[in-house]
Motif scaffolding. Structure first.
Motif, PDB file in Angstrom:
ATOM      1  N   MET A   1     -22.207  39.314   5.897  1.00  0.00           N
ATOM      2  CA  MET A   1     -21.888  38.658   4.633  1.00  0.00           C
ATOM      3  C   MET A   1     -22.530  37.220   4.535  1.00  0.00           C
ATOM      4  SD  MET A   1     -19.779  40.587   2.726  1.00  0.00           S
ATOM      5  CE  MET A   1     -18.894  39.366   1.700  1.00  0.00           C
ATOM      6  N   SER A   2     -22.690  36.881   5.797  1.00  0.00           N
ATOM      7  CA  SER A   2     -23.395  35.525   5.809  1.00  0.00           C
ATOM      8  C   SER A   2     -24.765  35.417   5.418  1.00  0.00           C
ATOM      9  CB  SER A   2     -23.045  34.995   7.418  1.00  0.00           C
ATOM     10  OG  SER A   2     -21.709  34.733   7.837  1.00  0.00           O
ATOM     11  N   TYR A   3     -25.447  36.547   5.886  1.00  0.00           N
ATOM     12  CA  TYR A   3     -26.892  36.822   5.567  1.00  0.00           C
ATOM     13  C   TYR A   3     -26.874  37.365   4.195  1.00  0.00           C
ATOM     14  CZ  TYR A   3     -31.685  38.304   5.211  1.00  0.00           C
ATOM     15  OH  TYR A   3     -32.824  38.597   5.058  1.00  0.00           O
ATOM     16  N   GLY A   4     -26.249  38.372   3.449  1.00  0.00           N
ATOM     17  CA  GLY A   4     -26.291  38.716   2.502  1.00  0.00           C
ATOM     18  C   GLY A   4     -26.084  38.119   1.181  1.00  0.00           C
ATOM     19  N   ILE A   5     -25.096  37.286   1.396  1.00  0.00           N
ATOM     20  CA  ILE A   5     -24.451  36.359   0.431  1.00  0.00           C
ATOM     21  C   ILE A   5     -24.864  34.802   0.731  1.00  0.00           C
ATOM     22  CG2 ILE A   5     -22.499  35.356  -0.580  1.00  0.00           C
ATOM     23  CD1 ILE A   5     -21.045  37.809  -0.125  1.00  0.00           C
ATOM     24  N   GLY A   6     -24.776  34.351   1.992  1.00  0.00           N
ATOM     25  CA  GLY A   6     -25.051  32.850   2.172  1.00  0.00           C
ATOM     26  C   GLY A   6     -26.528  32.623   2.101  1.00  0.00           C
ATOM     27  N   ILE A   7     -27.559  33.529   2.644  1.00  0.00           N
ATOM     28  CA  ILE A   7     -28.935  33.332   2.601  1.00  0.00           C
ATOM     29  C   ILE A   7     -29.465  34.135   1.507  1.00  0.00           C
ATOM     30  CG2 ILE A   7     -30.936  33.531   4.293  1.00  0.00           C
ATOM     31  CD1 ILE A   7     -29.141  33.117   6.745  1.00  0.00           C
ATOM     32  N   TRP A   8     -29.283  35.387   1.526  1.00  0.00           N
ATOM     33  CA  TRP A   8     -30.136  36.388   0.597  1.00  0.00           C
ATOM     34  C   TRP A   8     -29.380  36.271  -0.914  1.00  0.00           C
ATOM     35  CZ3 TRP A   8     -29.276  41.732  -0.676  1.00  0.00           C
ATOM     36  CH2 TRP A   8     -30.409  42.462  -1.412  1.00  0.00           C
ATOM     37  N   GLY A   9     -28.234  35.967  -1.074  1.00  0.00           N
ATOM     38  CA  GLY A   9     -27.678  35.720  -2.401  1.00  0.00           C
ATOM     39  C   GLY A   9     -27.567  37.053  -3.094  1.00  0.00           C
ATOM     40  N   LEU A  10     -27.219  38.206  -2.242  1.00  0.00           N
ATOM     41  CA  LEU A  10     -27.249  39.396  -3.014  1.00  0.00           C
ATOM     42  C   LEU A  10     -28.518  39.659  -3.820  1.00  0.00           C
ATOM     43  CD1 LEU A  10     -23.325  39.864  -3.685  1.00  0.00           C
ATOM     44  CD2 LEU A  10     -24.678  40.615  -1.920  1.00  0.00           C
TER      45      LEU A  10
ATOM     46  N   PRO B   1     -25.901  32.370  -6.248  1.00  0.00           N
ATOM     47  CA  PRO B   1     -26.540  31.480  -5.685  1.00  0.00           C
ATOM     48  C   PRO B   1     -26.516  31.263  -4.067  1.00  0.00           C
ATOM     49  CG  PRO B   1     -24.762  30.432  -6.932  1.00  0.00           C
ATOM     50  CD  PRO B   1     -24.914  31.921  -7.339  1.00  0.00           C
ATOM     51  N   THR B   2     -27.470  31.098  -3.521  1.00  0.00           N
ATOM     52  CA  THR B   2     -27.382  31.034  -2.093  1.00  0.00           C
ATOM     53  C   THR B   2     -26.850  29.539  -1.606  1.00  0.00           C
ATOM     54  OG1 THR B   2     -29.574  29.838  -1.785  1.00  0.00           O
ATOM     55  CG2 THR B   2     -29.550  32.387  -1.806  1.00  0.00           C
ATOM     56  N   ARG B   3     -26.254  29.682  -0.410  1.00  0.00           N
ATOM     57  CA  ARG B   3     -25.690  28.439   0.107  1.00  0.00           C
ATOM     58  C   ARG B   3     -26.905  27.133   0.085  1.00  0.00           C
ATOM     59  NH1 ARG B   3     -23.164  29.302   5.716  1.00  0.00           N
ATOM     60  NH2 ARG B   3     -22.067  30.591   4.268  1.00  0.00           N
ATOM     61  N   LEU B   4     -27.947  27.536   0.330  1.00  0.00           N
ATOM     62  CA  LEU B   4     -29.019  26.237   0.342  1.00  0.00           C
ATOM     63  C   LEU B   4     -29.158  25.794  -1.247  1.00  0.00           C
ATOM     64  CD1 LEU B   4     -31.039  24.597   1.646  1.00  0.00           C
ATOM     65  CD2 LEU B   4     -32.502  26.355   1.265  1.00  0.00           C
ATOM     66  N   GLU B   5     -29.216  26.685  -2.239  1.00  0.00           N
ATOM     67  CA  GLU B   5     -29.361  26.257  -3.518  1.00  0.00           C
ATOM     68  C   GLU B   5     -28.012  25.447  -3.945  1.00  0.00           C
ATOM     69  OE1 GLU B   5     -31.894  30.171  -5.104  1.00  0.00           O
ATOM     70  OE2 GLU B   5     -29.641  29.782  -5.619  1.00  0.00           O
ATOM     71  N   ILE B   6     -26.610  25.863  -3.672  1.00  0.00           N
ATOM     72  CA  ILE B   6     -25.668  25.337  -3.919  1.00  0.00           C
ATOM     73  C   ILE B   6     -25.620  23.614  -3.191  1.00  0.00           C
ATOM     74  CG2 ILE B   6     -22.942  25.160  -3.869  1.00  0.00           C
ATOM     75  CD1 ILE B   6     -23.210  28.141  -4.278  1.00  0.00           C
TER      76      ILE B   6
ATOM     77  N   ALA C   1     -14.060  34.654   3.519  1.00  0.00           N
ATOM     78  CA  ALA C   1     -13.753  34.260   2.247  1.00  0.00           C
ATOM     79  C   ALA C   1     -14.182  33.015   1.859  1.00  0.00           C
ATOM     80  CB  ALA C   1     -11.952  34.181   2.286  1.00  0.00           C
ATOM     81  N   TRP C   2     -14.723  32.275   2.857  1.00  0.00           N
ATOM     82  CA  TRP C   2     -15.076  30.957   2.462  1.00  0.00           C
ATOM     83  C   TRP C   2     -16.564  31.006   1.967  1.00  0.00           C
ATOM     84  CZ3 TRP C   2     -18.205  27.987   6.950  1.00  0.00           C
ATOM     85  CH2 TRP C   2     -18.660  27.024   6.501  1.00  0.00           C
ATOM     86  N   THR C   3     -17.352  31.807   2.617  1.00  0.00           N
ATOM     87  CA  THR C   3     -18.657  32.458   1.996  1.00  0.00           C
ATOM     88  C   THR C   3     -18.420  32.797   0.609  1.00  0.00           C
ATOM     89  OG1 THR C   3     -19.495  32.999   4.226  1.00  0.00           O
ATOM     90  CG2 THR C   3     -20.659  33.742   2.457  1.00  0.00           C
ATOM     91  N   LEU C   4     -17.840  33.552   0.173  1.00  0.00           N
ATOM     92  CA  LEU C   4     -17.320  34.179  -1.128  1.00  0.00           C
ATOM     93  C   LEU C   4     -17.119  32.930  -2.117  1.00  0.00           C
ATOM     94  CD1 LEU C   4     -15.665  37.526  -0.344  1.00  0.00           C
ATOM     95  CD2 LEU C   4     -17.988  37.423  -1.285  1.00  0.00           C
ATOM     96  N   CYS C   5     -16.032  32.059  -1.747  1.00  0.00           N
ATOM     97  CA  CYS C   5     -15.667  30.941  -2.535  1.00  0.00           C
ATOM     98  C   CYS C   5     -16.742  30.260  -2.878  1.00  0.00           C
ATOM     99  CB  CYS C   5     -14.451  30.324  -1.969  1.00  0.00           C
ATOM    100  SG  CYS C   5     -12.999  31.314  -1.988  1.00  0.00           S
ATOM    101  N   PHE C   6     -17.599  29.833  -1.806  1.00  0.00           N
ATOM    102  CA  PHE C   6     -18.683  28.772  -1.829  1.00  0.00           C
ATOM    103  C   PHE C   6     -19.772  29.501  -2.899  1.00  0.00           C
ATOM    104  CE2 PHE C   6     -22.533  26.351  -0.593  1.00  0.00           C
ATOM    105  CZ  PHE C   6     -21.931  25.345  -0.736  1.00  0.00           C
ATOM    106  N   ALA C   7     -19.799  30.742  -2.766  1.00  0.00           N
ATOM    107  CA  ALA C   7     -21.025  31.130  -3.505  1.00  0.00           C
ATOM    108  C   ALA C   7     -20.654  31.122  -4.868  1.00  0.00           C
ATOM    109  CB  ALA C   7     -21.343  32.726  -3.212  1.00  0.00           C
ATOM    110  N   PHE C   8     -19.390  31.418  -5.403  1.00  0.00           N
ATOM    111  CA  PHE C   8     -18.934  31.426  -6.659  1.00  0.00           C
ATOM    112  C   PHE C   8     -18.487  29.942  -7.251  1.00  0.00           C
ATOM    113  CE2 PHE C   8     -18.628  35.880  -5.887  1.00  0.00           C
ATOM    114  CZ  PHE C   8     -19.290  36.465  -6.794  1.00  0.00           C
ATOM    115  N   ARG C   9     -18.829  29.019  -6.234  1.00  0.00           N
ATOM    116  CA  ARG C   9     -18.599  27.442  -6.523  1.00  0.00           C
ATOM    117  C   ARG C   9     -17.115  27.201  -6.779  1.00  0.00           C
ATOM    118  NH1 ARG C   9     -23.799  26.928 -10.276  1.00  0.00           N
ATOM    119  NH2 ARG C   9     -23.142  29.172 -10.676  1.00  0.00           N
ATOM    120  N   GLN C  10     -16.213  27.893  -6.209  1.00  0.00           N
ATOM    121  CA  GLN C  10     -14.803  27.776  -6.344  1.00  0.00           C
ATOM    122  C   GLN C  10     -14.632  26.622  -4.901  1.00  0.00           C
ATOM    123  OE1 GLN C  10     -12.797  28.495  -8.396  1.00  0.00           O
ATOM    124  NE2 GLN C  10     -14.534  29.999  -9.415  1.00  0.00           N
TER     125      GLN C  10
END
Length: 396
Positions: A119-128, A133-138, A198-207
């Protein structure tokens, strides 16, 4: 005489029930098995002469002689089988050498680690693959004065590698049933990673409100894991190997979660208000909240200082200061030069403050570890205490 005989039988049964397990340390030159003919499951009940049982043997034999002399009607049916000493030792050794089986917690720790990495790589870095958006972009879009530079996030590499070592080590036969794993770590690693997902998902969707709550929950869960490991370790012996395998990864993870919580707090106000004054105040507060944990782990920890969390916090302070040496155009457009310089100076000041506490504390710790002699009493060996007396050279 009937009442007296019933009393003696009850006392005899009470003494037999108070005897320890057959796995107690065996003493004496010869060993015997007592086999009860009336066992419920049809197999013989095996007991041995142990150190604890020797304290009751004389009283038990006296009760038996008195009871047999007065009446034989209450004699319990017994048969006695004699085995060789080598046969008993072989059985005990075989039972002790059998490896402890893996349980659900051991498997859960491995699955939890793999899912968290995915989840950390697939969403936080790769952005699915570009769907989110990736964590870096946000972080670039909602940058704050305390947002660390991109290279600082590479600290996740040693964190995840050390947790991989933990996940593998707790599967081995030597460590899988240790208290530091089964009691100390428990399910807190699972809880922490679950909340972090859950934190990774909420951050990716800017919640950002939910992501701030999630990162605080992950921080609290990791703090509970560290505290639980401390209580589990104080009940047993201290092992440096167990520290590096099962405690060091979580101290490093906890230190970086402190940094992430501070950044999430500043980002929440950056996103929720347009007041530059409130945003600047949030940045300064975010820098300040990292100082008390560093102080606690250096000066207030009950079982001695730990340097991993303070070092991670120093790394966070320095990375923030270095990022503000060359602020982005967005930062320069949003904040005045004086505000950027003030935040950078505060970051370096806090790093030096932790460093001033760190250096003498580490010097005292190293002196105690390598320039003293550990004297352990025999009572401590029997109770498993892990607090030796320290004697300076020349005073022993």
């Amino acid at each position: 005489t009937t009442d007296r005989e019933e009393t003696m039988v009850r006392r005899r049964d009470s003494l037999r029930r108070s005897l320890p397990s057959p796995l107690s340390p065996v003493v004496g030159p010869s060993l015997q098995y007592d086999v009860d003919d009336e066992n419920l499951n049809g197999s013989p009940v095996i007991t041995t002469t142990t150190q604890h049982q020797q304290q009751h043997q004389e009283g038990d034999e006296e009760l038996s002689s008195n009871h047999d002399s007065e009446s034989s009607a209450f004699r319990m049916p017994r048969s006695r089988l004699a085995f060789s000493e080598s046969g008993l030792q072989e059985r005990l050794l075989h039972s002790q050498l059998q490896p402890v089986q893996l349980n659900g917690l051991n498997y859960l720790n491995v699955v939890t680690y793999l899912v968290n990495v995915f989840m950390s790589y697939g969403i936080g870095i790769w952005g699915l693959g570009g769907y989110v958006p990736t964590r870096l972009e946000i972080s670039r879009k909602y940058a704050t004065l305390v947002t660390p530079p991109e290279w600082a996030y590479y600290i996740w590499i040693p964190i995840l590698l050390s947790e991989l070592i933990f996940a593998i080590a707790q599967l081995t036969a030597h460590y899988r049933a240790r208290p530091i794993v089964q009691v100390g770590t428990g399910y807190f690693f699972f809880y922490t990673c679950l909340i972090q997902i859950a934190w990774t998902l909420c951050f990716a969707f800017r919640q950002f409100v939910l992501s701030f709550v999630a990162v605080i929950g992950a921080l609290a869960s990791m703090a509970s894991l560290i505290a639980n490991q401390h209580f589990a370790r104080t009940r047993g012996r201290y092992s440096r190997t167990e520290y590096w395998l099962f405690e060091f990864p979580f101290y490093m993870h906890f230190g970086w979660l402190i940094m992430c919580s501070a950044v999430q707090f500043a980002l929440l106000l950056r996103y929720g208000t347009s007041s530059i004054g409130i945003q600047l105040a949030a940045d300064i507060v975010a820098l300040g909240v990292m100082l008390p944990p560093a102080t606690y782990f250096l000066l207030g920890k009950p079982n001695g200082p730990d340097f991993v969390v303070p070092l991670v916090i120093i790394f966070s302070y320095v990375s923030i200061g270095l990022a503000l040496n060359n602020p982005s155009e967005a930062m320069q457009a949003l904040y005045d030069h004086a505000e950027i310089v003030a935040t950078r100076t505060a970051s370096y000041f806090f790093a030096c403050t932790v460093g001033i506490m760190l250096v003498p504390t580490m010097a005292v710790f190293l002196a105690r570890e390598f320039c003293t002699i550990n004297v352990v009493e025999l009572d401590q060996l029997s109770t498993g205490s892990s607090r030796p007396y320290h004697v300076l050279p020349g005073m022993e």
